[in-house]
Design a protein around this motif. Structure first.
Motif, PDB file in Angstrom:
ATOM      1  N   SER A  22       3.359  83.896  26.239  1.00 37.87           N
ATOM      2  CA  SER A  22       3.997  85.013  25.228  1.00 37.87           C
ATOM      3  C   SER A  22       5.330  84.369  25.113  1.00 37.87           C
ATOM      4  CB  SER A  22       3.871  86.245  25.908  1.00 37.87           C
ATOM      5  OG  SER A  22       4.530  86.352  26.966  1.00 37.87           O
ATOM      6  N   LEU A  23       5.993  83.495  25.708  1.00 39.42           N
ATOM      7  CA  LEU A  23       7.135  82.975  25.593  1.00 39.42           C
ATOM      8  C   LEU A  23       7.709  81.631  25.021  1.00 39.42           C
ATOM      9  CD1 LEU A  23       8.915  84.788  28.888  1.00 39.42           C
ATOM     10  CD2 LEU A  23       8.848  85.602  26.348  1.00 39.42           C
ATOM     11  N   TYR A  24       8.672  81.368  24.153  1.00 36.96           N
ATOM     12  CA  TYR A  24       9.064  80.064  23.810  1.00 36.96           C
ATOM     13  C   TYR A  24      10.451  80.063  24.199  1.00 36.96           C
ATOM     14  CZ  TYR A  24       5.027  79.633  20.495  1.00 36.96           C
ATOM     15  OH  TYR A  24       3.674  79.522  19.819  1.00 36.96           O
ATOM     16  N   ILE A  25      10.754  78.732  24.084  1.00 35.28           N
ATOM     17  CA  ILE A  25      12.060  78.361  24.171  1.00 35.28           C
ATOM     18  C   ILE A  25      12.892  77.590  23.017  1.00 35.28           C
ATOM     19  CG2 ILE A  25      14.030  76.782  25.391  1.00 35.28           C
ATOM     20  CD1 ILE A  25      12.382  77.032  27.877  1.00 35.28           C
ATOM     21  N   MET A  26      13.862  78.328  22.288  1.00 38.21           N
ATOM     22  CA  MET A  26      14.356  77.942  21.099  1.00 38.21           C
ATOM     23  C   MET A  26      15.468  77.095  21.543  1.00 38.21           C
ATOM     24  SD  MET A  26      14.547  80.440  17.865  1.00 38.21           S
ATOM     25  CE  MET A  26      16.027  81.044  17.955  1.00 38.21           C
ATOM     26  N   GLU A  27      15.519  75.737  21.071  1.00 41.38           N
ATOM     27  CA  GLU A  27      16.846  74.861  21.378  1.00 41.38           C
ATOM     28  C   GLU A  27      17.480  74.939  20.016  1.00 41.38           C
ATOM     29  OE1 GLU A  27      15.887  70.954  22.609  1.00 41.38           O
ATOM     30  OE2 GLU A  27      18.108  70.339  22.181  1.00 41.38           O
ATOM     31  N   PHE A  28      18.869  75.271  20.057  1.00 41.46           N
ATOM     32  CA  PHE A  28      19.710  74.983  18.920  1.00 41.46           C
ATOM     33  C   PHE A  28      20.562  73.705  18.800  1.00 41.46           C
ATOM     34  CE2 PHE A  28      20.356  79.502  17.281  1.00 41.46           C
ATOM     35  CZ  PHE A  28      19.631  80.124  18.208  1.00 41.46           C
ATOM     36  N   ARG A  29      19.895  73.007  17.894  1.00 40.92           N
ATOM     37  CA  ARG A  29      20.535  71.548  17.863  1.00 40.92           C
ATOM     38  C   ARG A  29      22.061  71.505  17.111  1.00 40.92           C
ATOM     39  NH1 ARG A  29      15.441  70.492  15.863  1.00 40.92           N
ATOM     40  NH2 ARG A  29      16.444  69.148  14.224  1.00 40.92           N
ATOM     41  N   ASN A  30      22.452  70.337  17.024  1.00 38.39           N
ATOM     42  CA  ASN A  30      23.815  70.156  16.571  1.00 38.39           C
ATOM     43  C   ASN A  30      23.413  69.750  14.916  1.00 38.39           C
ATOM     44  OD1 ASN A  30      25.407  70.614  18.526  1.00 38.39           O
ATOM     45  ND2 ASN A  30      25.784  68.497  18.994  1.00 38.39           N
ATOM     46  N   ASP A  31      22.079  69.475  14.779  1.00 36.37           N
ATOM     47  CA  ASP A  31      21.832  68.782  13.156  1.00 36.37           C
ATOM     48  C   ASP A  31      21.792  70.132  12.436  1.00 36.37           C
ATOM     49  OD1 ASP A  31      20.604  66.610  14.210  1.00 36.37           O
ATOM     50  OD2 ASP A  31      18.758  67.528  15.023  1.00 36.37           O
ATOM     51  N   THR A  32      22.260  69.773  11.105  1.00 35.64           N
ATOM     52  CA  THR A  32      22.790  70.784  10.192  1.00 35.64           C
ATOM     53  C   THR A  32      22.290  70.297   8.825  1.00 35.64           C
ATOM     54  OG1 THR A  32      24.838  70.950  11.169  1.00 35.64           O
ATOM     55  CG2 THR A  32      24.589  71.919   8.912  1.00 35.64           C
ATOM     56  N   SER A  33      21.728  71.261   8.067  1.00 32.92           N
ATOM     57  CA  SER A  33      21.110  70.673   6.700  1.00 32.92           C
ATOM     58  C   SER A  33      21.410  71.786   5.723  1.00 32.92           C
ATOM     59  CB  SER A  33      19.693  70.563   6.892  1.00 32.92           C
ATOM     60  OG  SER A  33      19.002  71.783   7.059  1.00 32.92           O
ATOM     61  N   ALA A  34      21.373  71.524   4.391  1.00 34.05           N
ATOM     62  CA  ALA A  34      21.604  72.234   3.377  1.00 34.05           C
ATOM     63  C   ALA A  34      20.866  71.872   2.108  1.00 34.05           C
ATOM     64  CB  ALA A  34      23.001  72.233   3.030  1.00 34.05           C
ATOM     65  N   PHE A  35      20.656  72.672   1.363  1.00 42.08           N
ATOM     66  CA  PHE A  35      19.737  72.616   0.184  1.00 42.08           C
ATOM     67  C   PHE A  35      18.372  72.183   0.635  1.00 42.08           C
ATOM     68  CE2 PHE A  35      24.199  71.118  -0.670  1.00 42.08           C
ATOM     69  CZ  PHE A  35      24.814  72.570  -1.382  1.00 42.08           C
ATOM     70  N   ASP A  36      17.792  72.577   1.447  1.00 41.05           N
ATOM     71  CA  ASP A  36      16.556  72.635   2.097  1.00 41.05           C
ATOM     72  C   ASP A  36      16.275  71.256   2.480  1.00 41.05           C
ATOM     73  OD1 ASP A  36      15.849  75.075   0.870  1.00 41.05           O
ATOM     74  OD2 ASP A  36      15.902  74.416  -1.208  1.00 41.05           O
ATOM     75  N   GLY A  37      17.280  70.579   3.225  1.00 40.05           N
ATOM     76  CA  GLY A  37      17.209  69.561   4.050  1.00 40.05           C
ATOM     77  C   GLY A  37      17.488  68.314   3.125  1.00 40.05           C
ATOM     78  N   ALA A  38      18.007  68.376   1.968  1.00 40.50           N
ATOM     79  CA  ALA A  38      18.519  67.436   0.929  1.00 40.50           C
ATOM     80  C   ALA A  38      19.918  66.865   1.649  1.00 40.50           C
ATOM     81  CB  ALA A  38      18.659  67.725  -0.238  1.00 40.50           C
ATOM     82  N   LYS A  39      20.650  67.607   2.398  1.00 41.07           N
ATOM     83  CA  LYS A  39      22.121  67.103   2.613  1.00 41.07           C
ATOM     84  C   LYS A  39      21.973  67.468   4.405  1.00 41.07           C
ATOM     85  CE  LYS A  39      27.097  68.461   2.267  1.00 41.07           C
ATOM     86  NZ  LYS A  39      27.842  68.709   1.567  1.00 41.07           N
ATOM     87  N   LYS A  40      22.262  66.215   5.016  1.00 43.01           N
ATOM     88  CA  LYS A  40      22.183  66.432   6.431  1.00 43.01           C
ATOM     89  C   LYS A  40      23.361  66.032   7.275  1.00 43.01           C
ATOM     90  CE  LYS A  40      17.403  65.924   6.687  1.00 43.01           C
ATOM     91  NZ  LYS A  40      16.194  64.962   6.811  1.00 43.01           N
ATOM     92  N   ALA A  41      23.613  66.492   8.299  1.00 47.65           N
ATOM     93  CA  ALA A  41      24.688  65.852   9.270  1.00 47.65           C
ATOM     94  C   ALA A  41      24.487  66.479  10.574  1.00 47.65           C
ATOM     95  CB  ALA A  41      26.140  66.421   8.811  1.00 47.65           C
ATOM     96  N   SER A  42      25.192  65.765  11.628  1.00 36.90           N
ATOM     97  CA  SER A  42      25.101  66.289  13.149  1.00 36.90           C
ATOM     98  C   SER A  42      26.497  66.811  13.268  1.00 36.90           C
ATOM     99  CB  SER A  42      24.729  65.175  13.874  1.00 36.90           C
ATOM    100  OG  SER A  42      24.846  65.687  15.217  1.00 36.90           O
ATOM    101  N   LEU A  43      26.871  68.036  13.693  1.00 39.28           N
ATOM    102  CA  LEU A  43      28.106  68.568  13.815  1.00 39.28           C
ATOM    103  C   LEU A  43      28.209  68.919  15.204  1.00 39.28           C
ATOM    104  CD1 LEU A  43      28.274  70.924  10.773  1.00 39.28           C
ATOM    105  CD2 LEU A  43      29.392  68.616  11.169  1.00 39.28           C
TER     106      LEU A  43
END
Ligand code: ADP
Ligand code: TMP
Ligand code: ASP
Length: 236
Positions: A22-43
């Protein structure tokens, strides 16, 4: 709680199974995207900063009686959450005009919206998260009438709580997007609340403090996310 199999790798977060079904682990990565994935970076540090801001905000919302999926923050980048069946509808509230509202309706950025607007978008990157209404959600089976009513009520309640909280910390909550999911027939606020999924302006100067800094190449993205956290009182 240990990470099991990777279930889903999204644009910014990864979801893992755990020993408890009943439980998940959610990992927040440094990956960043905008415009539905069209623009990407790692911050650098973005995952940690968003995980900590999200935990702080979700705990405040839970204390105000909003059912949230967060169980606890596990470490810098990981949080334990309830397993939800996500409803593929994004709920957006706007207190000031910005972003797609300005483009769609020709409204000037910054105009105060009284009462705040409430909009639904289909969560679908290929279709660029199109604007939808209740009728679409019902006809295509994305949500029931009762779920739509509950999502709207909770999203507007979040606005009351968070607008006050940001205002007291010298910031304007311009707009935000929430996602909900279902567990044992009940609706919970899922996903995240962080500067990635909302717009926040400095109350005095109007300076942008959210993902628009990345979308619009304004620079110092994480410096501003950290400033948001610091002003709210998030331990960072
Ligand atoms: P995206 O899917 O838009 O690329 P993310 O990178 O943020 O987004 O990935 C996180 C994914 O996890 C999203 O698809 C979101 O709907 C989903 N999710 C969030 N909370 C839960 C939850 N409690 N249970 C199951 N899935 C969740
Ligand atoms: P919009 O102006 O692009 O419609 O976005 C409104 C708010 O919702 C803004 O704070 C960004 C957030 N949002 C997301 O985080 N992800 C999405 O897929 C969408 C449609 C909006
Ligand atoms: N959340 C979407 C993406 O990551 C849209 C956006 O933030 O511009 O691409």
């Amino acid at each position: 709680m240990k990470k099991g199999d990777l279930l889903y790798q999204g644009k910014a977060k990864s979801v893992y199974k755990t020993d408890d079904p009943s439980l998940y682990i959610m990992e927040f990565r440094n990956d960043t995207s905008a415009f539905d994935g069209a623009k990407k970076a790692s911050l650098d540090r973005k995952g940690e900063v968003n995980n900590r801001i999200n935990a702080y905000v979700m705990e405040k919302l839970a204390a105000e009686g909003i059912p949230v999926h967060l169980k606890s923050m596990l470490d810098a980048n990981n949080s334990l959450v309830m397993k939800l069946d996500m409803i593929p509808v994004e709920c957006v509230v706007r207190n000031r005009a910005a972003g797609s509202l300005c483009r769609r309706l020709g409204i000037k950025e910054g105009q105060a919206l009284v009462p705040p607007t409430y909009e639904l978008f289909l969560k679908n990157d290929e279709l660029h998260d199109p604007f939808i209404n209740d009728s679409h959600a019902l006809t295509f089976g994305w949500a029931t009438e009762a779920q739509l009513a509950e999502m709207k009520a909770q999203t507007l309640k979040v606005n009351t709580v968070l607008s006050r909280m940001f205002d007291a910390a010298g910031m304007t909550l311009v707009d935000y997007k929430l996602e909900f999911g279902v567990s044992e027939g009940r609706i919970y606020l899922g996903d995240e609340f962080s500067p990635d999924g909302c717009r926040i302006w400095d109350k005095a100067t109007g300076e942008k403090m959210d993902k628009d800094r990345f979308r619009q190449d304004l620079g110092n993205v994480i410096e501003f996310y950290l400033e948001v956290g610091k002003r709210l009182g998030v331990p960072l």
